[in-house]
Design an enzyme around this catalytic site. Structure first.
Site, mmCIF file in Angstrom:
data_model
loop_
_atom_site.group_PDB
_atom_site.id
_atom_site.type_symbol
_atom_site.label_atom_id
_atom_site.label_comp_id
_atom_site.label_asym_id
_atom_site.label_seq_id
_atom_site.Cartn_x
_atom_site.Cartn_y
_atom_site.Cartn_z
ATOM 1 N N GLU A 274 1.068 -12.753 4.825
ATOM 2 C CA GLU A 274 1.704 -11.427 4.939
ATOM 3 C C GLU A 274 1.555 -10.633 3.654
ATOM 4 O O GLU A 274 1.652 -11.171 2.557
ATOM 5 C CB GLU A 274 3.194 -11.548 5.286
ATOM 6 C CG GLU A 274 3.502 -12.284 6.569
ATOM 7 C CD GLU A 274 2.910 -11.638 7.825
ATOM 8 O OE1 GLU A 274 2.399 -10.502 7.736
ATOM 9 O OE2 GLU A 274 2.947 -12.282 8.880
ATOM 10 N N GLY A 275 1.363 -9.346 3.816
ATOM 11 C CA GLY A 275 1.147 -8.462 2.662
ATOM 12 C C GLY A 275 2.449 -7.999 2.025
ATOM 13 O O GLY A 275 3.553 -8.276 2.520
ATOM 14 N N PHE A 276 2.292 -7.248 0.970
ATOM 15 C CA PHE A 276 3.414 -6.808 0.149
ATOM 16 C C PHE A 276 4.455 -6.016 0.950
ATOM 17 O O PHE A 276 5.660 -6.217 0.813
ATOM 18 C CB PHE A 276 2.856 -5.932 -0.983
ATOM 19 C CG PHE A 276 3.860 -5.553 -2.018
ATOM 20 C CD1 PHE A 276 4.246 -6.451 -2.999
ATOM 21 C CD2 PHE A 276 4.420 -4.283 -2.027
ATOM 22 C CE1 PHE A 276 5.172 -6.105 -3.969
ATOM 23 C CE2 PHE A 276 5.343 -3.922 -2.998
ATOM 24 C CZ PHE A 276 5.721 -4.828 -3.972
ATOM 25 N N ASN A 277 3.976 -5.125 1.784
ATOM 26 C CA ASN A 277 4.916 -4.198 2.420
ATOM 27 C C ASN A 277 5.650 -4.778 3.618
ATOM 28 O O ASN A 277 6.748 -4.326 3.940
ATOM 29 C CB ASN A 277 4.202 -2.887 2.761
ATOM 30 C CG ASN A 277 3.940 -2.103 1.491
ATOM 31 O OD1 ASN A 277 4.877 -1.616 0.863
ATOM 32 N ND2 ASN A 277 2.682 -2.025 1.062
ATOM 33 N N ASP B 5 0.430 4.609 -6.170
ATOM 34 C CA ASP B 5 -0.202 5.374 -5.075
ATOM 35 C C ASP B 5 0.848 5.789 -4.039
ATOM 36 O O ASP B 5 0.850 6.929 -3.558
ATOM 37 C CB ASP B 5 -1.256 4.506 -4.370
ATOM 38 C CG ASP B 5 -2.653 4.657 -4.985
ATOM 39 O OD1 ASP B 5 -2.851 5.573 -5.796
ATOM 40 O OD2 ASP B 5 -3.536 3.837 -4.646
ATOM 41 N N HIS C 143 -3.142 8.322 3.110
ATOM 42 C CA HIS C 143 -3.338 6.881 2.885
ATOM 43 C C HIS C 143 -4.470 6.433 3.791
ATOM 44 O O HIS C 143 -4.315 6.393 5.024
ATOM 45 C CB HIS C 143 -2.075 6.067 3.176
ATOM 46 C CG HIS C 143 -2.343 4.599 3.075
ATOM 47 N ND1 HIS C 143 -1.953 3.687 4.024
ATOM 48 C CD2 HIS C 143 -3.033 3.892 2.141
ATOM 49 C CE1 HIS C 143 -2.364 2.486 3.662
ATOM 50 N NE2 HIS C 143 -3.016 2.581 2.529
ATOM 51 N N LEU C 144 -5.564 6.102 3.172
ATOM 52 C CA LEU C 144 -6.766 5.705 3.916
ATOM 53 C C LEU C 144 -6.939 4.199 3.757
ATOM 54 O O LEU C 144 -7.477 3.723 2.762
ATOM 55 C CB LEU C 144 -7.974 6.459 3.341
ATOM 56 C CG LEU C 144 -9.331 6.155 3.944
ATOM 57 C CD1 LEU C 144 -9.385 6.560 5.415
ATOM 58 C CD2 LEU C 144 -10.429 6.900 3.177
ATOM 59 N N THR D 82 1.676 -1.055 7.226
ATOM 60 C CA THR D 82 3.027 -1.091 6.650
ATOM 61 C C THR D 82 3.049 -0.352 5.311
ATOM 62 O O THR D 82 4.093 0.134 4.888
ATOM 63 C CB THR D 82 3.546 -2.533 6.460
ATOM 64 O OG1 THR D 82 2.575 -3.268 5.719
ATOM 65 C CG2 THR D 82 3.801 -3.217 7.775
ATOM 66 N N PHE D 83 1.901 -0.255 4.666
ATOM 67 C CA PHE D 83 1.787 0.523 3.431
ATOM 68 C C PHE D 83 2.140 1.987 3.742
ATOM 69 O O PHE D 83 2.908 2.620 3.005
ATOM 70 C CB PHE D 83 0.347 0.406 2.917
ATOM 71 C CG PHE D 83 0.099 0.969 1.550
ATOM 72 C CD1 PHE D 83 0.000 0.141 0.447
ATOM 73 C CD2 PHE D 83 -0.079 2.330 1.362
ATOM 74 C CE1 PHE D 83 -0.257 0.660 -0.828
ATOM 75 C CE2 PHE D 83 -0.336 2.858 0.108
ATOM 76 C CZ PHE D 83 -0.423 2.022 -0.990
HETATM 77 O O1 GFB Z 1 0.963 -3.781 1.957
HETATM 78 P P1 GFB Z 1 0.238 -4.316 3.111
HETATM 79 O O2 GFB Z 1 0.886 -5.425 3.811
HETATM 80 O O3 GFB Z 1 -0.079 -3.150 4.107
HETATM 81 O O4 GFB Z 1 -1.151 -4.822 2.609
HETATM 82 P P2 GFB Z 1 -0.816 -3.141 5.534
HETATM 83 C C1 GFB Z 1 -2.099 -3.979 2.123
HETATM 84 C C2 GFB Z 1 -2.293 -4.201 0.638
HETATM 85 O O5 GFB Z 1 -3.592 -3.686 0.308
HETATM 86 C C3 GFB Z 1 -1.304 -3.461 -0.224
HETATM 87 C C4 GFB Z 1 -3.527 -2.911 -0.841
HETATM 88 O O6 GFB Z 1 -0.131 -4.133 -0.496
HETATM 89 C C5 GFB Z 1 -2.142 -3.159 -1.455
HETATM 90 O O7 GFB Z 1 -2.190 -4.291 -2.288
HETATM 91 N N1 GFB Z 1 -3.627 -1.504 -0.471
HETATM 92 C C6 GFB Z 1 -3.693 -0.964 0.767
HETATM 93 C C7 GFB Z 1 -3.695 -0.491 -1.350
HETATM 94 N N2 GFB Z 1 -3.774 0.363 0.707
HETATM 95 C C8 GFB Z 1 -3.785 0.699 -0.602
HETATM 96 C C9 GFB Z 1 -3.846 1.931 -1.303
HETATM 97 O O8 GFB Z 1 -3.898 3.011 -0.738
HETATM 98 N N3 GFB Z 1 -3.812 1.864 -2.661
HETATM 99 C C10 GFB Z 1 -3.731 0.672 -3.329
HETATM 100 N N4 GFB Z 1 -3.683 0.708 -4.670
HETATM 101 N N5 GFB Z 1 -3.691 -0.513 -2.701
HETATM 102 C C11 GFB Z 1 -1.295 -5.581 6.447
HETATM 103 C C12 GFB Z 1 -1.799 -6.792 5.732
HETATM 104 O O9 GFB Z 1 -1.652 -4.489 5.629
HETATM 105 O O10 GFB Z 1 -1.871 -5.441 7.687
HETATM 106 C C13 GFB Z 1 -1.829 -8.031 6.577
HETATM 107 O O11 GFB Z 1 -0.960 -7.098 4.669
HETATM 108 C C14 GFB Z 1 -2.519 -7.755 7.887
HETATM 109 O O12 GFB Z 1 -2.513 -9.038 5.897
HETATM 110 C C15 GFB Z 1 -1.849 -6.568 8.537
HETATM 111 O O13 GFB Z 1 -3.880 -7.483 7.641
HETATM 112 C C16 GFB Z 1 -2.466 -6.213 9.832
HETATM 113 O O14 GFB Z 1 0.157 -3.155 6.633
HETATM 114 O O15 GFB Z 1 -1.731 -1.983 5.415
#
Ligand code: GFB
Length: 445
Positions: free
Chosen positions: A64-67, A387, A306-307, A404-405
């Site tokens: 799972e990612g940060f958000n 960002d 947000h791309l 989720t970002f």
């Molecule tokens: O946060 P996050 O869970 O969002 O994971 P999603 C995406 C990660 O990619 C962020 C980087 O925490 C950042 O580290 N990232 C994405 C970015 N967009 C940006 C951006 O615009 N700027 C910067 N600096 N970094 C989830 C994934 O992604 O989607 C899961 O965590 C899975 O693994 C799921 O793939 C479907 O929700 O976009």
């Protein structure tokens, strides 16, 4: 609530309204008078009344990612806030950030065991829930052995029956757990993955099939009065008690970013985007508990997008546009808004970003590029937050489908009081003339 005690079989069934628990008596330490009629003398359990604090720890499914992890924090923080209640005897230990899949920069030093204070204002979190960083906990606790670990897992048929039923039950582990019984059989009986901390062990590890809201974890805690530390792994299995209510938003508002990150974002906005809180109407009280509902916020004179690229490009090919498709949509938004400045937050590789820019000639395209010192200090996680903050302050925001970002940016904009039509927008896939709008979750005070 009905309680049936079958002494010979050592099984306690506690059944009430719609909740069913099946527990072996030797699995759980019983609370006299609550789940059984045993007297306290018969209970081979010691309570920790002589300690000032007890602790809840948790971890999340590794990919799972940060958000999404931020969302899981809110579920658990609400649970511990309630658990701690009036006597304030419980604390929630913030799980250190271990290296996430998306944190791929090789030039920023160590990206594991990062404390929350690197990303968030912990004093602000503490105004919602009694949280403590892992390093402080280890000092306070004066041990490295966690008493009870429950690995949450979904019931096999959880989503098949269509019938909502809150339940939990100790069951054999469906997936191989990340913990192994130690051959030496010492007091810390299990070793394994504890946020990558080498010395941490657990006295006991069991799998808990779980279907319900995070507050249901309270029963498991109450059934273990002997445990001073209880950890829930795969905490994402527990659902929000209520999604989008006042407490949800309080938890969310308490998640203010670390002051250093807010400062960097503010400097970037001022220097490149002609955007300040005073001019944009985004001044907020220093203390989130003093915030009140705001509407009609103007924001800085730029479009923010947000791309999301990388895994989203192949994971959601119909919903995520090509670079050229994204550029066309950005142009259309800028023209409609009669603006010329766009800020792009993206995880795209540099070549893709350059390609995007090449399709946006005649417009001012901004992207935050940290110095190597800033990157080393704040890591990939901090740069992503910068960002997000910049996107949150734009006059108009367009996110990526199901990211989720993007969702967290939308929430931030709700807190800031932007009109919803400037927030809940997304890029459509190529060939989609129109596409579904993101769900609109309005803030509640
Ligand atoms: O946060 P996050 O869970 O969002 O994971 P999603 C995406 C990660 O990619 C962020 C980087 O925490 C950042 O580290 N990232 C994405 C970015 N967009 C940006 C951006 O615009 N700027 C910067 N600096 N970094 C989830 C994934 O992604 O989607 C899961 O965590 C899975 O693994 C799921 O793939 C479907 O929700 O976009």
């Amino acid at each position: 609530m009905a309680v049936h005690l079958f002494a010979g079989e050592c099984i306690v069934f506690a059944i009430w309204s719609y909740i069913i628990i099946t527990v072996k008596a030797d699995d759980f330490c019983q609370i006299p008078g609550e789940y059984s009629e045993q007297s306290s003398e018969n209970v081979d359990c010691q309570t920790y009344s002589n300690y000032r604090f007890r602790y809840i720890l948790y971890d999340v499914n590794p990919p799972e990612g940060f958000n999404l992890r931020r969302d899981v924090y809110m579920r658990i923080a609400r649970f511990v806030r309630k658990l701690s209640g009036e006597d304030g005897s419980w604390k929630l230990v913030l799980p250190p950030w271990t290296k996430l899949y998306h944190w791929q920069s090789a030039d920023v030093g160590k990206q594991s065991q990062l404390p929350w204070r690197l990303f968030f204002d912990v004093a602000s979190l503490q105004k919602f829930a009694p949280v403590v960083e892992m390093d402080e906990f280890l000092k306070e606790y004066d041990s490295t052995t966690i008493d009870e670990v429950f690995v949450l897992q979904h019931y096999k048929d959880a989503f098949k029956t269509g019938k909502w039923e809150e339940k939990y039950e100790i069951q054999p582990c469906v997936d191989e757990p990340r913990y192994r019984e130690r051959a030496d059989g010492g007091a810390g009986g299990f070793s394994g993955w504890f946020w990558g901390l080498p010395d941490v062990t657990a006295r006991r590890v069991r799998c808990l099939s779980f279907h319900g809201h995070a507050s249901q974890l309270q029963d498991t805690v109450q059934l273990h009065p002997h445990a001073r530390t209880i950890m829930f792994d795969h905490a994402e299995v527990a659902l929000h008690d209520a999604f989008g209510d006042r407490l949800y938003w309080m938890a969310r508002r308490s998640m203010r970013f670390a002051p250093a990150l807010r400062r960097i974002a503010a400097e970037f906005r001022e220097e490149h985007l002609n955007s300040t809180d005073e001019a944009d109407g985004t001044v907020r009280p220093d203390d989130w508990t003093a915030e009140t509902a705001v509407t009609g916020t103007k924001g800085g004179p730029y479009l923010a997008v947000h791309l999301r690229r990388k895994d989203f490009v192949w994971g959601r090919p119909k919903e995520v546009p090509s670079v050229i498709g994204a550029a066309a949509q950005i142009k259309a938004h800028l023209d409609k808004l009669e603006m010329c400045a766009v800020f792009i937050a993206t995880d795209a590789p540099e070549e893709e970003f350059e390609e995007l820019k090449s399709h946006l000639t005649g417009y001012k395209v901004f992207h935050y590029r940290p110095s190597s010192a800033v990157k080393k200090r704040h890591k990939d996680g901090g740069i992503a937050i910068i960002d997000q903050i910049i996107c949150s302050h734009a006059r108009f925001f367009v996110g990526t489908y199901e990211s989720t970002f993007s969702f967290r940016i939308q929430e931030e904009r709700e807190i800031l009081g932007f009109p919803p039509e400037t927030t809940f927008n997304r890029l459509c896939g190529d060939g989609q003339k129109t596409c579904s709008k993101p769900s609109v979750w309005r803030i509640v005070f």
